[in-house]
Scaffold this motif. Structure first.
Motif, PDB file in Angstrom:
ATOM      1  N   ARG A 371       5.442  -6.773  -4.065  1.00  0.00           N
ATOM      2  CA  ARG A 371       6.698  -7.144  -3.383  1.00  0.00           C
ATOM      3  C   ARG A 371       6.831  -6.440  -2.041  1.00  0.00           C
ATOM      4  NH1 ARG A 371      10.022  -6.035  -8.224  1.00  0.00           N
ATOM      5  NH2 ARG A 371       8.709  -7.263  -9.629  1.00  0.00           N
ATOM      6  N   ALA A 372       6.486  -5.153  -2.018  1.00  0.00           N
ATOM      7  CA  ALA A 372       6.620  -4.408  -0.753  1.00  0.00           C
ATOM      8  C   ALA A 372       5.812  -5.079   0.355  1.00  0.00           C
ATOM      9  CB  ALA A 372       6.148  -2.973  -0.939  1.00  0.00           C
ATOM     10  N   VAL A 373       4.590  -5.513   0.015  1.00  0.00           N
ATOM     11  CA  VAL A 373       3.728  -6.091   1.051  1.00  0.00           C
ATOM     12  C   VAL A 373       4.119  -7.539   1.340  1.00  0.00           C
ATOM     13  CG1 VAL A 373       1.344  -6.739   1.614  1.00  0.00           C
ATOM     14  CG2 VAL A 373       1.813  -4.562   0.456  1.00  0.00           C
ATOM     15  N   GLU A 374       4.298  -8.320   0.290  1.00  0.00           N
ATOM     16  CA  GLU A 374       4.525  -9.759   0.494  1.00  0.00           C
ATOM     17  C   GLU A 374       5.934 -10.061   1.020  1.00  0.00           C
ATOM     18  OE1 GLU A 374       2.055 -12.000   0.483  1.00  0.00           O
ATOM     19  OE2 GLU A 374       0.629 -10.428  -0.076  1.00  0.00           O
ATOM     20  N   ASP A 375       6.870  -9.106   0.888  1.00  0.00           N
ATOM     21  CA  ASP A 375       8.206  -9.308   1.477  1.00  0.00           C
ATOM     22  C   ASP A 375       8.280  -8.721   2.892  1.00  0.00           C
ATOM     23  OD1 ASP A 375       8.901 -10.461  -0.855  1.00  0.00           O
ATOM     24  OD2 ASP A 375      10.134  -8.805  -1.615  1.00  0.00           O
ATOM     25  N   SER A 376       7.153  -8.237   3.402  1.00  0.00           N
ATOM     26  CA  SER A 376       7.169  -7.619   4.734  1.00  0.00           C
ATOM     27  C   SER A 376       6.492  -8.560   5.734  1.00  0.00           C
ATOM     28  CB  SER A 376       6.422  -6.288   4.706  1.00  0.00           C
ATOM     29  OG  SER A 376       5.018  -6.531   4.722  1.00  0.00           O
ATOM     30  N   GLU A 377       6.279  -8.029   6.948  1.00  0.00           N
ATOM     31  CA  GLU A 377       5.592  -8.823   7.978  1.00  0.00           C
ATOM     32  C   GLU A 377       4.109  -9.029   7.635  1.00  0.00           C
ATOM     33  OE1 GLU A 377       6.623  -5.713   8.148  1.00  0.00           O
ATOM     34  OE2 GLU A 377       5.502  -4.473   9.567  1.00  0.00           O
ATOM     35  N   TYR A 378       3.626  -8.411   6.543  1.00  0.00           N
ATOM     36  CA  TYR A 378       2.208  -8.555   6.146  1.00  0.00           C
ATOM     37  C   TYR A 378       2.002  -9.640   5.088  1.00  0.00           C
ATOM     38  CZ  TYR A 378       1.091  -4.640   9.079  1.00  0.00           C
ATOM     39  OH  TYR A 378       0.909  -3.846  10.178  1.00  0.00           O
ATOM     40  N   ARG A 379       2.978 -10.493   4.879  1.00  0.00           N
ATOM     41  CA  ARG A 379       2.848 -11.566   3.896  1.00  0.00           C
ATOM     42  C   ARG A 379       1.592 -12.411   4.160  1.00  0.00           C
ATOM     43  NH1 ARG A 379       5.056 -14.413   0.128  1.00  0.00           N
ATOM     44  NH2 ARG A 379       4.824 -16.671   0.152  1.00  0.00           N
ATOM     45  N   ARG A 380       0.811 -12.617   3.107  1.00  0.00           N
ATOM     46  CA  ARG A 380      -0.436 -13.408   3.173  1.00  0.00           C
ATOM     47  C   ARG A 380      -1.418 -12.885   4.235  1.00  0.00           C
ATOM     48  NH1 ARG A 380      -1.242 -17.746  -0.868  1.00  0.00           N
ATOM     49  NH2 ARG A 380       0.218 -16.764  -2.266  1.00  0.00           N
ATOM     50  N   CYS A 381      -1.295 -11.598   4.535  1.00  0.00           N
ATOM     51  CA  CYS A 381      -2.155 -11.004   5.564  1.00  0.00           C
ATOM     52  C   CYS A 381      -3.260 -10.168   4.916  1.00  0.00           C
ATOM     53  CB  CYS A 381      -1.284 -10.137   6.472  1.00  0.00           C
ATOM     54  SG  CYS A 381      -2.129  -9.463   7.878  1.00  0.00           S
ATOM     55  N   VAL A 382      -2.979  -9.608   3.733  1.00  0.00           N
ATOM     56  CA  VAL A 382      -3.985  -8.755   3.080  1.00  0.00           C
ATOM     57  C   VAL A 382      -4.721  -9.531   1.991  1.00  0.00           C
ATOM     58  CG1 VAL A 382      -2.540  -6.694   3.421  1.00  0.00           C
ATOM     59  CG2 VAL A 382      -2.540  -7.824   1.191  1.00  0.00           C
ATOM     60  N   VAL A 383      -5.912  -9.038   1.684  1.00  0.00           N
ATOM     61  CA  VAL A 383      -6.634  -9.517   0.504  1.00  0.00           C
ATOM     62  C   VAL A 383      -6.243  -8.588  -0.642  1.00  0.00           C
ATOM     63  CG1 VAL A 383      -8.907  -9.727  -0.576  1.00  0.00           C
ATOM     64  CG2 VAL A 383      -8.595 -10.411   1.820  1.00  0.00           C
ATOM     65  N   TRP A 384      -5.765  -9.152  -1.733  1.00  0.00           N
ATOM     66  CA  TRP A 384      -5.498  -8.359  -2.935  1.00  0.00           C
ATOM     67  C   TRP A 384      -6.731  -8.438  -3.822  1.00  0.00           C
ATOM     68  CZ3 TRP A 384      -1.340  -5.287  -3.557  1.00  0.00           C
ATOM     69  CH2 TRP A 384      -0.182  -5.551  -2.811  1.00  0.00           C
ATOM     70  N   GLN A 385      -7.287  -7.270  -4.126  1.00  0.00           N
ATOM     71  CA  GLN A 385      -8.498  -7.254  -4.941  1.00  0.00           C
ATOM     72  C   GLN A 385      -8.273  -6.298  -6.111  1.00  0.00           C
ATOM     73  OE1 GLN A 385     -11.887  -5.145  -3.348  1.00  0.00           O
ATOM     74  NE2 GLN A 385     -13.305  -6.766  -3.925  1.00  0.00           N
ATOM     75  N   CYS A 386      -8.673  -6.709  -7.299  1.00  0.00           N
ATOM     76  CA  CYS A 386      -8.475  -5.857  -8.483  1.00  0.00           C
ATOM     77  C   CYS A 386      -9.753  -5.075  -8.781  1.00  0.00           C
ATOM     78  CB  CYS A 386      -8.098  -6.741  -9.678  1.00  0.00           C
ATOM     79  SG  CYS A 386      -8.042  -5.848 -11.240  1.00  0.00           S
ATOM     80  N   ASP A 387      -9.640  -3.743  -8.821  1.00  0.00           N
ATOM     81  CA  ASP A 387     -10.737  -2.883  -9.284  1.00  0.00           C
ATOM     82  C   ASP A 387     -10.322  -2.413 -10.679  1.00  0.00           C
ATOM     83  OD1 ASP A 387     -12.179  -0.623 -10.041  1.00  0.00           O
ATOM     84  OD2 ASP A 387     -11.865   0.463  -8.175  1.00  0.00           O
ATOM     85  N   PRO A 388     -10.786  -3.085 -11.717  1.00  0.00           N
ATOM     86  CA  PRO A 388     -10.327  -2.720 -13.062  1.00  0.00           C
ATOM     87  C   PRO A 388     -11.150  -1.584 -13.675  1.00  0.00           C
ATOM     88  CG  PRO A 388     -11.689  -4.682 -13.179  1.00  0.00           C
ATOM     89  CD  PRO A 388     -11.717  -4.229 -11.737  1.00  0.00           C
ATOM     90  N   MET A 389     -11.938  -0.905 -12.826  1.00  0.00           N
ATOM     91  CA  MET A 389     -12.827   0.138 -13.341  1.00  0.00           C
ATOM     92  C   MET A 389     -12.192   1.533 -13.256  1.00  0.00           C
ATOM     93  SD  MET A 389     -15.367  -2.054 -13.676  1.00  0.00           S
ATOM     94  CE  MET A 389     -16.652  -1.024 -14.332  1.00  0.00           C
ATOM     95  N   HIS A 390     -11.686   1.895 -12.055  1.00  0.00           N
ATOM     96  CA  HIS A 390     -11.405   3.314 -11.797  1.00  0.00           C
ATOM     97  C   HIS A 390     -10.151   3.871 -12.439  1.00  0.00           C
ATOM     98  CE1 HIS A 390     -14.723   2.654  -9.043  1.00  0.00           C
ATOM     99  NE2 HIS A 390     -14.982   3.923  -9.292  1.00  0.00           N
ATOM    100  N   GLY A 391      -9.246   3.004 -12.912  1.00  0.00           N
ATOM    101  CA  GLY A 391      -8.098   3.514 -13.658  1.00  0.00           C
ATOM    102  C   GLY A 391      -8.375   3.562 -15.155  1.00  0.00           C
TER     103      GLY A 391
END
Ligand code: PEP
Ligand code: MN
Length: 483
Positions: A371-391
């Motif tokens: 929400r923080a990113v997609e409700d800001s001026e960066y909407r659809r600007c970043v690639v969201w990638q899941c790293d399901p390993m390190h956590g």
């Protein structure tokens, strides 16, 4: 000393060159026993030719823009710690083949173009939680990756000559990747020849072979009608590593001409994916940009993303697409401050947020970050990638570092669902994997248990998925998007 401002607009307005990081506090920095050797090594590196070209870097950034906008999918994978010993034909080929098999499954399921990045040809530096570790009852300096010291107990002293060795091993690995791709390893007419190596599970094999033979049928049809000849024989595979060791990244960072023509015009790259770089008239700096030529893509790790520290300072000046690891210790406000510092011009695809919370935490933390990113001026600007390993790393009662396949699967499945619910797009996965039949992660359809871990545990750092476990995750994503 005056307090330094950490406001993104203040940082972004400061002068930058490849060495300005040196005036900032730094985490994970090694103490070199002989600094004059380091100076010599850096001078040698600065004379070496770039490992990758700005055209390729910009082509990748253009592909990532398509990912950010929901039109393509990003697959990134490789070893946790790449060793110089992995610079060998069989190991390189099996990793390429696995990434190709996974991307075939992903293309089929998502109906989107797949962008491939290997954690290869330079993933030699490792952040460590402690400067020392116990090996066979003895306390030794921690193994910090082949670029600094060796795993063997006699090689734990930091040796700056290893920076040069890292360059040469990267170059040889990259050369073989390029050769193998140019010689048709990725030829889509032969996906069954890529072999399923160690995968013995009949259900998984059948699932994969169904996709592969249906692709072959389509290709035969395309050949009959003579469609786009020559475009199906190769693919692009980009390289990446954690940009941890700035003494290595700096001498390979060069002020180079911005491409004035569309990026790499490789077979199969449609015009819509080409970068539109406008030639800028004026000063030399306006026509040129600083490229970190050690890899196409570099990322900032979870331990080194402090806003006013050296790594963020270095990364804010390079033109490469970059990643930022995001985890339970990332405050939501930092996320936006990082985007504003590292990508003030809001180039879509410039930044990949690589999220790694762990299966137990992702549901509580990911939605507010989205929400923080997609409700800001960066909407659809970043690639969201899941790293399901390190956590999801844990230790067995006997002290073996491992991960449960179910936790990895669960974090990925929850991330896919959460992005969908939030109206956002999970555009990629970031995995630690190998083409070898290792037994490092528990579970999967082979049901590996703690006793099985010792059968073939070869990682010197984090536990990796084997071929079969990695393919299963590709099917999970494919199934999610084909529904
Ligand atoms: C890694 O990717 O190997 C790593 C150390 O990850 P992180 O920075 O997310 O802990
Ligand atoms: Mn790791």
């Amino acid at each position: 000393m005056a307090q330094q401002s950490t406001l993104p607009e203040d940082i972004a307005s400061q002068p930058w060159d490849p060495s300005t990081w040196r005036s900032k506090p730094i985490k994970q920095s090694p103490a070199y026993p002989d600094p004059s050797k380091l100076t010599k090594a850096a001078a040698e590196l600065s004379r070496m030719p770039p490992l990758v070209h700005p055209n390729e870097i910009n082509a990748l950034k253009a592909h990532l823009r398509e990912v950010a906008q929901g039109n393509a999918f990003l697959l990134q994978g490789g070893d946790c710690a790449e060793l110089f010993d992995y610079c060998e034909q069989g190991a390189i080929e099996s990793k390429i083949k696995l990434l190709l098999q996974m991307s075939l499954v992903l293309i089929w399921g998502t109906n989107k173009r797949v962008v491939r990045i290997g954690r290869m040809a330079g993933q030699y530096a490792k952040p460590r939680s402690s400067p020392t570790e116990i090996v066979d009852g003895k306390e030794l300096p921690s193994f910090r990756g082949d670029i600094l010291n060796g795993y063997h107990v006699d090689e734990r002293e930091i040796d700056p000559n290893r920076l040069i060795k890292a360059y040469h091993h990267s170059a040889a690995t990259l050369n073989y990747i390029r050769t193998a791709l140019a010689s048709g390893i990725a030829d889509l007419h032969r996906p069954l020849d890529w072999g399923l190596g160690h995968v013995r599970d009949p259900a998984l094999k059948e699932k994969y072979q169904k996709i592969a033979s249906s692709i072959q049928q389509t290709l035969r049809f395309l050949q009959v009608i003579n469609a786009r000849p020559g475009e199906l024989e190769t693919v692009e595979l980009y390289t990446s590593h954690e940009g941890l060791l700035l003494e290595y990244e700096q001498p390979l960072t060069r002020l180079l001409e911005k491409p004035t023509h569309p990026g790499v015009s490789r077979p199969g790259t449609p015009p819509s994916l080409s970068p539109t770089i406008k030639p800028v008239a004026g000063s030399e700096v306006a026509r040129k940009e600083y490229y970190d030529t050690s890899a196409h893509f570099v990322w900032i790790g979870d331990r080194t993303r402090q806003l006013d520290h050296a790594h963020v300072e270095f990364f804010r000046g390079i033109a490469n697409p970059i990643g930022i690891k995001v985890g339970p210790s990332t405050p939501t406000e930092d996320l936006l401050a990082l985007l504003r510092t590292l990508n003030p011009s809001r180039e879509p695809g410039k930044i990949t947020l690589i999220t790694r919370y762990g299966a137990a935490k992702v549901a509580a933390l990911l939605p507010k970050h989205i929400r923080a990113v997609e409700d800001s001026e960066y909407r659809r600007c970043v690639v969201w990638q899941c790293d399901p390993m390190h956590g999801n790393t844990l230790s067995t009662p006997t002290g073996i570092k491992t991960r449960r396949f179910n936790d990895i699967y669960s974090e990925l499945e929850q991330s896919l669902r959460i992005h969908k619910e939030e109206g956002s797009y999970l555009g990629g996965v970031h995995l630690e994997l190998t083409g070898d039949a290792v037994t490092e992660c528990l579970g999967g359809s082979e049901g590996l248990d703690e006793d099985d871990l010792s059968t073939n545990y070869t990682s010197f750092c984090d536990p990796r998925l084997n071929e079969k476990q990695a393919l299963e995750l590709a099917f999970l994503v494919a199934d999610h998007y084909s529904r």
